[in-house]
Scaffold this active site. Sequence first.
Site, PDB file in Angstrom:
ATOM      1  N   SER A  71     101.628  88.819  99.119  1.00  0.00           N
ATOM      2  CA  SER A  71     103.254  89.031 100.052  1.00  0.00           C
ATOM      3  C   SER A  71     102.938  88.176 101.232  1.00  0.00           C
ATOM      4  O   SER A  71     104.098  87.735 102.352  1.00  0.00           O
ATOM      5  CB  SER A  71     103.639  90.436 100.069  1.00  0.00           C
ATOM      6  OG  SER A  71     104.084  90.242  99.225  1.00  0.00           O
ATOM      7  N   LYS A  74     104.787  85.403 102.682  1.00  0.00           N
ATOM      8  CA  LYS A  74     106.365  85.291 102.768  1.00  0.00           C
ATOM      9  C   LYS A  74     105.892  84.958 104.318  1.00  0.00           C
ATOM     10  O   LYS A  74     107.336  84.393 104.034  1.00  0.00           O
ATOM     11  CB  LYS A  74     107.050  86.289 102.292  1.00  0.00           C
ATOM     12  CG  LYS A  74     106.675  87.153 100.702  1.00  0.00           C
ATOM     13  CD  LYS A  74     107.153  88.378 100.501  1.00  0.00           C
ATOM     14  CE  LYS A  74     106.451  88.358  98.633  1.00  0.00           C
ATOM     15  NZ  LYS A  74     107.019  89.746  98.514  1.00  0.00           N
ATOM     16  N   TYR A 198     106.498  80.350  93.779  1.00  0.00           N
ATOM     17  CA  TYR A 198     106.956  81.976  94.448  1.00  0.00           C
ATOM     18  C   TYR A 198     104.793  82.324  93.749  1.00  0.00           C
ATOM     19  O   TYR A 198     104.211  82.862  94.805  1.00  0.00           O
ATOM     20  CB  TYR A 198     107.495  83.279  94.122  1.00  0.00           C
ATOM     21  CG  TYR A 198     107.250  83.906  94.497  1.00  0.00           C
ATOM     22  CD1 TYR A 198     108.038  84.454  96.065  1.00  0.00           C
ATOM     23  CD2 TYR A 198     106.846  84.979  92.885  1.00  0.00           C
ATOM     24  CE1 TYR A 198     107.295  86.039  95.961  1.00  0.00           C
ATOM     25  CE2 TYR A 198     106.682  86.638  93.469  1.00  0.00           C
ATOM     26  CZ  TYR A 198     107.093  86.913  94.938  1.00  0.00           C
ATOM     27  OH  TYR A 198     107.071  88.744  94.722  1.00  0.00           O
ATOM     28  N   TYR A 250     107.940  96.643 103.849  1.00  0.00           N
ATOM     29  CA  TYR A 250     108.678  97.624 103.006  1.00  0.00           C
ATOM     30  C   TYR A 250     108.925  98.961 102.980  1.00  0.00           C
ATOM     31  O   TYR A 250     109.953  98.972 104.124  1.00  0.00           O
ATOM     32  CB  TYR A 250     107.657  97.546 101.312  1.00  0.00           C
ATOM     33  CG  TYR A 250     107.226  96.039 100.803  1.00  0.00           C
ATOM     34  CD1 TYR A 250     108.224  95.267 100.912  1.00  0.00           C
ATOM     35  CD2 TYR A 250     105.596  95.696 100.819  1.00  0.00           C
ATOM     36  CE1 TYR A 250     107.916  94.161 100.226  1.00  0.00           C
ATOM     37  CE2 TYR A 250     105.495  94.649 101.082  1.00  0.00           C
ATOM     38  CZ  TYR A 250     106.333  93.923 100.451  1.00  0.00           C
ATOM     39  OH  TYR A 250     105.880  92.998 100.412  1.00  0.00           O
ATOM     40  N   VAL A 268      99.841  92.870  98.257  1.00  0.00           N
ATOM     41  CA  VAL A 268      99.422  94.244  97.602  1.00  0.00           C
ATOM     42  C   VAL A 268      97.717  93.531  97.413  1.00  0.00           C
ATOM     43  O   VAL A 268      97.337  94.409  96.278  1.00  0.00           O
ATOM     44  CB  VAL A 268      99.829  94.056  96.078  1.00  0.00           C
ATOM     45  CG1 VAL A 268     101.437  94.861  96.707  1.00  0.00           C
ATOM     46  CG2 VAL A 268      99.903  92.661  95.430  1.00  0.00           C
TER      47      VAL A 268
HETATM   48  O1  DON Z   1     105.951  89.275  93.438  1.00  0.00           O
HETATM   49  C1  DON Z   1     104.596  89.907  93.436  1.00  0.00           C
HETATM   50  O2  DON Z   1     104.563  90.687  92.839  1.00  0.00           O
HETATM   51  C2  DON Z   1     103.321  89.589  93.644  1.00  0.00           C
HETATM   52  N1  DON Z   1     103.129  88.423  93.806  1.00  0.00           N
HETATM   53  C3  DON Z   1     103.353  90.174  95.332  1.00  0.00           C
HETATM   54  C4  DON Z   1     103.478  90.642  95.681  1.00  0.00           C
HETATM   55  C5  DON Z   1     103.351  91.641  97.539  1.00  0.00           C
HETATM   56  O3  DON Z   1     102.292  91.264  97.850  1.00  0.00           O
HETATM   57  C6  DON Z   1     103.995  92.728  97.526  1.00  0.00           C
HETATM   58  N2  DON Z   1     103.287  93.406  98.777  1.00  0.00           N
HETATM   59  N3  DON Z   1     102.574  94.333  99.258  1.00  0.00           N
END
Ligand code: DON
Length: 316
Positions: A71, A74, A198, A250, A268
């Site tokens: 993320s 983003k 994405y 978040y 993540v």
């Molecule tokens: O969409 C997802 O679940 C992952 N590609 C990205 C999520 C993410 O990194 C959320 N972060 N903390």
Amino acid sequence: MIETEQRTPDLQAILDEVYAALEPRRGEGKVADYIPQLARINPQHFGMAIVTVDGAVYTAGDAELPFSIQSISKVFTLTLALGKHGETLWNRVGREPSGSAFNSIVQLEHEGGKPRNPFINAGAITVSDLICAGHSPREVIGEILRFLRYLADDDDISIDPAVARSEAATGFRNAALANFMRAFDKLSSPVDNVLGVYFHHCAIAMSCVQLAKAGLFLANGGKQALTGRTVVSRERARRINALMLTCGHYDGSGDFAYHVGLPGKSGVGGGIMAVAPGRAALAVWSPGLNQNGNSLLGSVALEMIAQRTGWSVFGP
Ligand code: DON
């Protein structure tokens, strides 16, 4: 009189001290396992990098090892989308913290398919849609990669194809979010194209050093520190930082602001990029996550660095 002068901190000594203090705690937290390819990461990794606005690079641990930025990407897709659409972007995405998990679908129903902010998954999928307009997914993915290579001045940055495949194979929630928004007539490109973009930008692999270099324009009034070239206006850099501060972690964004006091964005994969305006960009990586899905050791490391440097957006 209020003392605002600060002595230049010895950044290498600070990183060494923080690394020594946290090294015994490597492996704490829970590695993300809902994307199978991320579950394979060795939880013992721990790296940190600071790149100052005058171009000096300080590192500790696994700072040069690429990991899945997830993320954190983003922030860069938002920057690109703002470049293409300007402030009209905010007709499609909000600017408020969501107070819920990054992949939550609940608010979307109540809010007519307009995501709360560009950093939750629904918001980032909308941002991907905005970048997609009129282009093939391949072109868009290439553009995002070129942007990161340019910012970090490093052509080695690439996408981990195994992670991208793993995301696509298990991204049922993201597919649900995208289809839900499509049902509200909120996406203009085909759902599969948007999701493809994405999943691929989440699967970009970068090291702490590359990430800190790429984020440095946000600490430097929108200009690339080494070339002096403008990436975004000063005002836009401030606003992206504001969004990172309020929405970058978040449901843990308030806690991160309280403890670290700097704008930051987590992923993540266990990475966090943070910005000390006027001073430096920082990146940390430790794959074990806390209950909000943010790097456990990475958050502690940034808090310790912020305490020792005195860097904070809330005061001297
Ligand atoms: O969409 C997802 O679940 C992952 N590609 C990205 C999520 C993410 O990194 C959320 N972060 N903390």
